[in-house]
Design a protein around this motif. Sequence first.
Motif, mmCIF file in Angstrom:
data_model
loop_
_atom_site.group_PDB
_atom_site.id
_atom_site.type_symbol
_atom_site.label_atom_id
_atom_site.label_comp_id
_atom_site.label_asym_id
_atom_site.label_seq_id
_atom_site.Cartn_x
_atom_site.Cartn_y
_atom_site.Cartn_z
ATOM 1 N N GLU A 1 64.595 24.230 30.325
ATOM 2 C CA GLU A 1 63.472 25.129 30.060
ATOM 3 C C GLU A 1 64.023 26.447 29.540
ATOM 4 O O GLU A 1 65.158 26.825 29.843
ATOM 5 C CB GLU A 1 62.592 25.319 31.282
ATOM 6 C CG GLU A 1 63.242 26.005 32.449
ATOM 7 C CD GLU A 1 62.289 26.154 33.636
ATOM 8 O OE1 GLU A 1 62.297 27.260 34.223
ATOM 9 O OE2 GLU A 1 61.589 25.196 33.979
ATOM 10 N N SER B 1 63.662 20.029 26.040
ATOM 11 C CA SER B 1 62.569 20.640 26.793
ATOM 12 C C SER B 1 61.410 19.653 26.919
ATOM 13 O O SER B 1 60.839 19.471 28.002
ATOM 14 C CB SER B 1 62.127 21.925 26.093
ATOM 15 O OG SER B 1 61.068 22.518 26.793
ATOM 16 N N GLY C 1 61.979 17.198 29.512
ATOM 17 C CA GLY C 1 62.058 17.724 30.872
ATOM 18 C C GLY C 1 63.449 18.040 31.376
ATOM 19 O O GLY C 1 63.660 18.146 32.586
ATOM 20 N N THR D 1 66.487 21.913 34.319
ATOM 21 C CA THR D 1 65.486 21.531 35.308
ATOM 22 C C THR D 1 66.171 20.634 36.338
ATOM 23 O O THR D 1 67.360 20.283 36.185
ATOM 24 C CB THR D 1 64.346 20.757 34.632
ATOM 25 O OG1 THR D 1 64.896 19.549 34.087
ATOM 26 C CG2 THR D 1 63.680 21.583 33.535
#
Length: 156
Positions: free
Chosen positions: A88, A82, A85, A104
Motif C-alpha cells: 500500500e 497494490s 493486496g 500489507t
Amino acid sequence: MRNEFAGSAPAPERKPRFIYLLNLAQRSLQAALHDDAGKQNSARAGILFAVGDDDSGRPTKELRAQLRLSPSALSGLLDRMSRDGLVERRPDPHDGRAATIVLTAEGRTARAEAVRTARTINDRLCEGFDASELALVERWLETVTTRFSPGEKNDE
C-alpha cells in the motif's frame, strides 16, 4: 627466417561471452524464481525485498534507485502489487508529493515465501564451488554492478 607477409596475424584471444552469459543466467534465475514462488516474479520479489517487512516502508524514490527501475515501470509494478493486496502507498512524512510503500500482511507473507525461494536458489547456485571461487564471482558481479550503474561513464 619467417616472411612477415606470408602468414596471417595470430587470432585474438577469445574472451568469455559475459553479456550473453549474464543475460542467459538472468533469464534462468527469473524462471526459477517464478516457478518456485508461484505468482511471484523477480520484479515483485525485488520490491518485496527492498521494502522490508517492518511498518516503516520505503519511499518510492529509494525503491526506484535501488532497483534501477524507471518511474513508469515502478508505478505500474506498484499498481499491480497494490491491486493484488501486497503493498500500500502511504504519504511520505518528509515529502508531501511522494509516497512511502509498505507491505500489507499478505505482502509480508509473500516476502517470507520469496526469501525462502531466494535462499534455496542461492544454495543451488553455490553448489560445487568453494568459498574462494564464490568470493571471486561475488566481487566480479559487484564490479559489474558498480561499473555500469546509472550515471557512471561506461566507455572505459
